[in-house]
Scaffold this active site. Structure first.
Site, short mmCIF file in Angstrom:
data_model
loop_
_atom_site.label_atom_id
_atom_site.label_comp_id
_atom_site.label_asym_id
_atom_site.label_seq_id
_atom_site.Cartn_x
_atom_site.Cartn_y
_atom_site.Cartn_z
N CYS A 2 33.91 41.77 44.24
CA CYS A 2 34.52 41.93 42.93
C CYS A 2 34.34 43.37 42.46
O CYS A 2 33.55 44.12 43.03
CB CYS A 2 33.86 41.01 41.91
N GLY A 28 39.13 43.19 44.62
CA GLY A 28 39.44 41.79 44.33
C GLY A 28 40.85 41.65 43.81
O GLY A 28 41.24 42.38 42.89
N ASN A 102 29.25 41.10 40.02
CA ASN A 102 29.65 41.41 41.39
C ASN A 102 28.47 41.13 42.30
O ASN A 102 27.36 41.62 42.07
CB ASN A 102 30.06 42.90 41.47
N GLY A 103 28.71 40.35 43.37
CA GLY A 103 27.65 40.00 44.31
C GLY A 103 27.53 38.50 44.42
O GLY A 103 28.26 37.77 43.76
N TYR A 244 33.94 49.30 55.32
CA TYR A 244 35.26 48.71 55.01
C TYR A 244 35.61 48.68 53.54
O TYR A 244 36.74 48.97 53.15
CB TYR A 244 35.28 47.27 55.55
P1 AMP Z 1 40.39 40.24 62.55
O1 AMP Z 1 41.09 40.87 63.72
O2 AMP Z 1 41.06 38.96 62.15
O3 AMP Z 1 38.95 40.12 62.82
O4 AMP Z 1 40.58 41.23 61.32
C1 AMP Z 1 40.11 42.54 61.42
C2 AMP Z 1 40.59 43.29 60.21
O5 AMP Z 1 40.05 42.68 59.03
C3 AMP Z 1 40.13 44.74 60.22
O6 AMP Z 1 41.28 45.55 60.10
C4 AMP Z 1 39.25 44.88 58.99
O7 AMP Z 1 39.54 46.07 58.31
C5 AMP Z 1 39.60 43.70 58.13
N1 AMP Z 1 38.44 43.18 57.37
C6 AMP Z 1 37.13 43.43 57.57
N2 AMP Z 1 36.37 42.76 56.67
C7 AMP Z 1 37.19 42.09 55.88
C8 AMP Z 1 37.01 41.23 54.75
N3 AMP Z 1 35.79 40.94 54.27
N4 AMP Z 1 38.12 40.72 54.18
C9 AMP Z 1 39.35 40.99 54.67
N5 AMP Z 1 39.58 41.79 55.73
C10 AMP Z 1 38.53 42.34 56.33
#
Ligand code: AMP
Length: 458
Positions: A2, A28, A102-103, A244
C-alpha cells in the site's frame, strides 16, 4: 502493498493528498481513500479503483480542511472490497480517528480473536483494524501512551498514519520493514511512503520517520517519541522495495532506488558476463538492471519489447485460445530487431514463472536465435508475511524447482539469478539492515506458515 500520504497545516490538504497518492499509485491499484479534518471532525471518501477513478474535483472540494491522510490499497490481508479500503475511520468518545496502514501484521489474527472475546466488534477483515481497536482500548491514558502500548503488542510490518481529530500521527514498526518519510510543504508538513510523492507536491524531504518512532504533528510542529529506545529491534528493511516495488525516482530507507537497481545490473555482469548482440529489459521492472548490465558490459541496450502504458484494467479476459493476446496487450516484441539475434533479457524477479514463460515465448516467436535470461535477485523461495503479495511457497517456482529445471521450463539458453552477495553489495551500507526472508527463509520475526490473506473472511 500500500501507499500512504499525510498532509498537515496546508490548505486544500485533500488535493495535495490526492496528488501524493497519484505518485504512489504503483503501491496499490485496488482502491484509494482520503480522510480530512474539516475543523470539527474527520470526513472521508474512499472508492475502489485507481486514484484518478476513485476521486473527482467535486469530491475533493467537499473534503475541505488542512489536515489529511490518504491511502492506496493492494490487498495483502482481507478481500478487495470497498469496506476494506482505507483510511479506516471510527468515532470514539467524541473523537474521530482515521487510520492508514502499510505492511502486514503477523499476529493480527490472534489479537483479533482476543479482542472479539472481550466484546470488540470488527467492521472489516483488515489486519489494520486491530491497530485502531488497541489504540482506542488504551486511549484513556493518552494518545501517545495508547499508540506506544499498541506498538508493543502488534508484531510485523506497519508504517501507519493516524488522524485523531486535528492531530496527525505517524508511527513505524521497530524493524523498519516499510518506508515512511517526512517532508516540509508550504509551511506545513507532508508524510509519504516514498519520496517521489514529495517531488510531485513540491515538498522538501526532511528525514525518515525512524523505526520504532511515534511522530505527533500539531500546531507546534512535529514531536518525537521513542517507545523502543530501550528495546531496539534489528533493522529489517524490505529489500524487495529496491528489487521491484518502489519507484526508481524514490529514496527509500534513504537510498535511491534507481542507483540500487543499476548496481544490481553491474553485479549481474560481474557474476555472469555473457556476449550477445544486445541487452534488453522486460519493461519496466527490468529496465534499470538492464541499463547497469549494458554499461558494465559495453553491450548495447535496446528496447526489444515495447510496453503498452494504457493497459489499465480489462474485464474481458482473453480465452485460453487467445492467451498470447494477454501477453502482447502489455508487451510486444520488435520483430525486425530480434529476428536472428542472440539477446540478453533482464527482469527483476521470477515469482510463479508463468508471466515470464509467456513473455519469453513471444521473444522466441519473434525469431530470437538465443535467449539468455538474467534475474536481478536470487531465487524467491519463501512467502512474505510483511506486506509483499507473494503466494504460498508452493506457488513460487523456485521453491520446488532447481534453476536448471526452471531454465528448461522457460525454454531458454541461459538462466542466471543474481547471488545473495550480489544483491547485498548493491544496497551498500544497508546490507546488514535488510530483510532477506523471501530468499533465505530466515524471518526476522516468528511467522505463521498457515497464514492466508483471507484468514479473517467468513
Ligand atoms: P512470473 O513470471 O509470473 O513469476 O512474473 C514475473 C514478473 O512479476 C516480473 O516481471 C516481476 O517484475 C513481477 N512481480 C514481482 N513481484 C511481484 C508482485 N509482488 N506483484 C506483481 N508482480 C510482481
Amino acid at each position: 502493498m500500500c501507499g500512504l500520504v499525510g498532509i498537515y497545516g496546508v490548505p486544500e490538504a485533500a488535493k495535495y493528498t490526492y496528488f501524493g497518492l497519484f505518485a504512489l499509485q504503483h503501491r496499490g491499484q485496488e482502491g484509494a481513500g482520503i480522510a480530512v479534518f474539516n475543523g470539527k471532525r474527520i470526513v472521508e471518501y474512499k472508492n475502489l479503483g485507481l486514484v484518478s477513478e476513485a476521486f473527482n474535483e467535486k469530491i475533493l472540494q467537499e473534503l475541505a480542511g488542512d489536515i489529511a491522510v490518504g491511502h492506496v490499497r493492494y490487498s495483502t490481508t482481507g478481500a478487495s472490497v470497498l469496506q476494506n479500503v482505507q483510511p479506516f475511520c471510527v468515532k470514539y468518545s467524541k473523537k474521530t480517528l482515521a487510520l492508514a496502514h502499510n505492511g502486514n501484521l503477523v499476529n493480527a489474527y490472534a489479537l483479533r480473536c482476543e479482542l472479539e472475546e472481550e466484546g470488540h466488534i470488527f467492521q472489516t477483515t483488515l489486519d489494520s483494524e486491530v491497530i485502531i481497536h488497541l489504540i482506542v482500548k488504551y486511549l484513556k491514558e493518552g494518545l501517545v501512551y495508547a499508540i506506544a502500548k499498541t506498538m508493543k503488542r502488534i508484531k510485523g510490518a506497519y508504517s501507519v498514519l493516524l488522524l485523531c481529530d486535528d492531530l496527525l500521527v505517524a508511527f513505524r514498526d521497530p524493524w523498519g520493514f516499510r518506508p515512511l518519510a517526512l517532508g516540509i510543504l508550504n509551511g506545513g508538513y507532508a508524510l509519504a511512503s516514498e519520496t517521489c510523492a514529495f517531488d510531485l507536491l513540491g515538498a522538501e524531504y526532511l528525514r525518515d520517520v525512524a523505526p520504532g518512532e511515534i511522530l505527533v504533528i500539531d500546531s507546534n510542529g512535529p514531536k518525537s517519541f521513542l517507545p523502543f529506545e530501550e528495546d531496539p529491534q534489528p533493522l529489517s528493511h524490505c529489500i524487495f522495495e529496491f528489487v521491484y516495488f518502489a519507484r526508481p525516482d524514490s529514496f527509500v530507507f534513504q537510498k535511491n532506488v534507481y542507483l540500487v537497481r543499476k548496481n544490481l545490473g553491474y553485479n549481474l555482469f560481474k557474476e555472469c558476463p555473457l556476449s550477445a548482440d544486445f541487452v534488453m529489459p522486460l519493461p519496466d521492472s527490468g529496465t534499470y538492471a538492464a541499463l547497469g548490465y549494458s554499461q558494465a558490459s559495453g553491450l548495447p541496450l535496446e528496447f526489444g519489447v515495447i510496453r503498452n502504458h494504457y493497459i489499465g484494467r480489462t474485464f474481458i479476459q482473453p480465452s485460453e485460445k487467445l492467451r498470447d493476446l494477454s501477453v502482447k496487450m502489455k508487451l510486444n516484441p520488435v520483430k525486425e530487431f530480434i529476428r536472428g539475434k542472440e539477446v540478453i533479457v533482464v527482469d527483476d524477479s521470477l515469482v510463479r514463472g508463468t508471466t515470464s514463460k509467456n513473455r519469453i515465448r513471444s521473444i522466441r516467436l519473434a525469431g530470437a536465435k538465443k535467449i539468455h535470461f538474467l534475474i536481478s535477485c536470487p531465487p524467491l523461495r519463501y512467502p512474505c508475511f510483511f506486506g509483499i503479495d507473494f503466494p504460498q511457497a508452493r506457488e513460487l517456482i523456485a521453491s520446488k524447482h532447481s534453476v536448471e529445471e526452471i531454465r528448461k521450463f522457460l525454454d531458454i539458453d541461459t538462466l542466471y539469478y543474481l547471488s545473495l552477495e550480489g544483491l547485498l553489495d548493491s544496497v551498500g551500507e544497508l546490507r546488514d539492515k535488510v530483510c532477506l526472508a523471501c530468499f533465505t527463509g530466515n524471518y526476522p520475526l516468528e511467522v505463521d506458515f498457515s497464514f492466508r490473506k483471507d484468514i479473517t473472511e467468513i
